[in-house]
Structure formats: C-alpha cells, structure tokens
Design an enzyme around this catalytic site. Sequence first.
Site, mmCIF file in Angstrom:
data_model
loop_
_atom_site.group_PDB
_atom_site.id
_atom_site.type_symbol
_atom_site.label_atom_id
_atom_site.label_comp_id
_atom_site.label_asym_id
_atom_site.label_seq_id
_atom_site.Cartn_x
_atom_site.Cartn_y
_atom_site.Cartn_z
ATOM 1 N N ALA A 276 -7.360 3.161 -5.487
ATOM 2 C CA ALA A 276 -9.004 2.334 -4.884
ATOM 3 C C ALA A 276 -8.161 1.804 -3.647
ATOM 4 O O ALA A 276 -9.283 1.811 -2.835
ATOM 5 C CB ALA A 276 -8.629 1.093 -5.876
ATOM 6 N N LYS A 277 -7.363 1.322 -3.021
ATOM 7 C CA LYS A 277 -7.072 0.740 -2.362
ATOM 8 C C LYS A 277 -6.978 2.720 -1.214
ATOM 9 O O LYS A 277 -7.469 1.269 0.195
ATOM 10 C CB LYS A 277 -5.095 0.016 -1.967
ATOM 11 C CG LYS A 277 -4.954 -0.296 -0.526
ATOM 12 C CD LYS A 277 -5.629 -1.087 -0.070
ATOM 13 C CE LYS A 277 -5.208 -1.064 1.157
ATOM 14 N NZ LYS A 277 -4.441 -1.941 1.198
ATOM 15 N N LEU A 278 -6.286 3.352 -1.555
ATOM 16 C CA LEU A 278 -6.602 4.480 -0.367
ATOM 17 C C LEU A 278 -8.159 4.146 0.184
ATOM 18 O O LEU A 278 -7.461 4.886 1.192
ATOM 19 C CB LEU A 278 -5.365 5.242 -1.226
ATOM 20 C CG LEU A 278 -4.224 5.133 -0.773
ATOM 21 C CD1 LEU A 278 -3.413 6.864 -1.722
ATOM 22 C CD2 LEU A 278 -3.223 5.298 0.137
ATOM 23 N N THR B 34 0.283 -1.160 0.341
ATOM 24 C CA THR B 34 0.126 -0.398 0.290
ATOM 25 C C THR B 34 1.188 1.311 0.234
ATOM 26 O O THR B 34 1.580 1.467 1.639
ATOM 27 C CB THR B 34 -0.860 -0.271 1.274
ATOM 28 O OG1 THR B 34 -1.967 -0.994 0.773
ATOM 29 C CG2 THR B 34 -1.956 1.356 0.820
#
Length: 284
Positions: free
Chosen positions: A171-173, A97
């Site tokens: 998208a991950k954040l 991440t």
Amino acid sequence: MTQIAFLGLGAMGIRMAQHLIDAGHAVTVWNRTESRAQPLLEQGAQWADTPAEAAQGAEFVIAMVRDDEASADVWLDEQTGAFKGMDEQAIAIESSTLSVDWIKTLAQHAHQRNVKFIEAPVSGSRPQAQHAELVYLVGGEASLFERAEPVLSLMGKKVNHTGGMGSGALAKLVTNTLMGIQVTTLGELVAMLKRQGEDPDKILEAVSTTPVWSKTAGIVRKSMVNEAYEPQFPVDLIEKDLGYCLQAANQVAPMTSAARTVFNEAQTQQLGEWNMTVVAKLYQ
C-alpha cells in the site's frame, strides 16, 4: 502510561516520537547519532545506547529508519538488535518504507524469535508528522493491529488495517509511486507551459478545478511554481521507494521505471537531498 521505545530519529521519527511524549507515555529513544535525540531528552525521553537496550521493558517498539539495510541492523543485529531485548508480550512495529520481500523476511525472523510483529508504514511527510496527520497502512494480525491502534493514533489521523504481512508495504509503495509519477509529470508540464509563454500557475489553477486534479498535484504545483525545494520528501527517498516498487512488480512497470529514471537524473545532478519537486529544474 505506556512504555514505548522509538528507534530512528530522522526528520520523521523525531516528530513522531514527540507526540508520544506529549501524550504522557514513557518513551525511550535510540538513534545512530545521539545528538539528534537531545530535544526529546530535554522533554523527558530516556536515551538507550542500543536498540536492544531501548526495547527492554517496552510494550511497543517502533522503528522509523531509512531502508531495508538499516531495518535489518536495528532489529536483527546479534548484539544490539531490538528483537534481542524485547519482552514476550511486546509488539514490534516497523514504520519504515521498506521492500515487500524484506518486510516478509523480517516477519519470519520475528516469528522464529517468538516476537509479535506488525508493519505500519505511513503516508505523509514532515508537515504531517509534525501535526500528527500521518496515514498508517498496517499489515499483520488483526489482534495486534487492535492493540497497537491507540498508540499509532497519537501520531496519525487515520490508521488503516490493509491485511496480512506485506500488504502495508505494498500500500505504501503504491502510494509513493502514484505520487512520484505525478511529480515527474507535473515537472514536464510546468516547463512546457513556460516554453509556450504561459503562466504555469494560472493554467494549473484552471486545471485544478477539473476532476483530474489531486491534492498532491496542488502541493507539487505550489512547490514548482515558487521554486521552493526545501526538503519535505527528498529525491533520494522517493527514488529508493520506486526501486522497491519495481522489485515488487518484477521490473514490469514501465511508468514507474520512467519516473525513477527522472529521479536518478536528479541524483546525478547532485539534487538528491532536495525535495522531490526539484525535478522541475531538469526540464528548464
């Protein structure tokens, strides 16, 4: 049998690499602390002294490290970086991440070195990694995504192609920010219910039957009500991710900023290594 290098054997990485070994692939591993690799070595994984050595001959090189700085070191170090050891047809997969700016910069370094590169951060924590139930958020060329999908599917239940480079990081954040805001809000609400003399578990059980409830809220509720704060997703990591989200938003994100402040306070109180739900203690 596919030759795969796995770089970074933290709480997530060691579980992810295990699935590749279980599937019968030839896995070479590297980690800053060699002792972390011992359980995998006992099951047939090979050890490499450097990321560059691990990458030699691998068809896929996967990294799962803590932050931008660790990512830069693993891939780009002039002597030991994985890009240095990769074959032309191999695919570099960054599953950490990271900030959006860094993932785009790393992609540029890969391009300059003629290295094929995709980002593939994951949603999920230790239990999901343990049971191959991670959700992948993959950014990069569609052709590379298609080649990598069968390998990623061994570690996750869903592999999404989110678009071009940087879309996976975004998208991950977004995912982790939504989670972080829920965690800090539920911490406040559990404390408020206790001050009102109510049973938080009973009230939240009723709320869970309404449309506003989420799967994440259910997990967080259980942790907070039972005061079970064993690390799954530590405070230090969610705080880092919220910082990366604020960078992407050019600091114009008051809710994200407020949630990060709560996790900052938990760090100040020496709670950074505990599960993110430990912020409930701040309101007691």
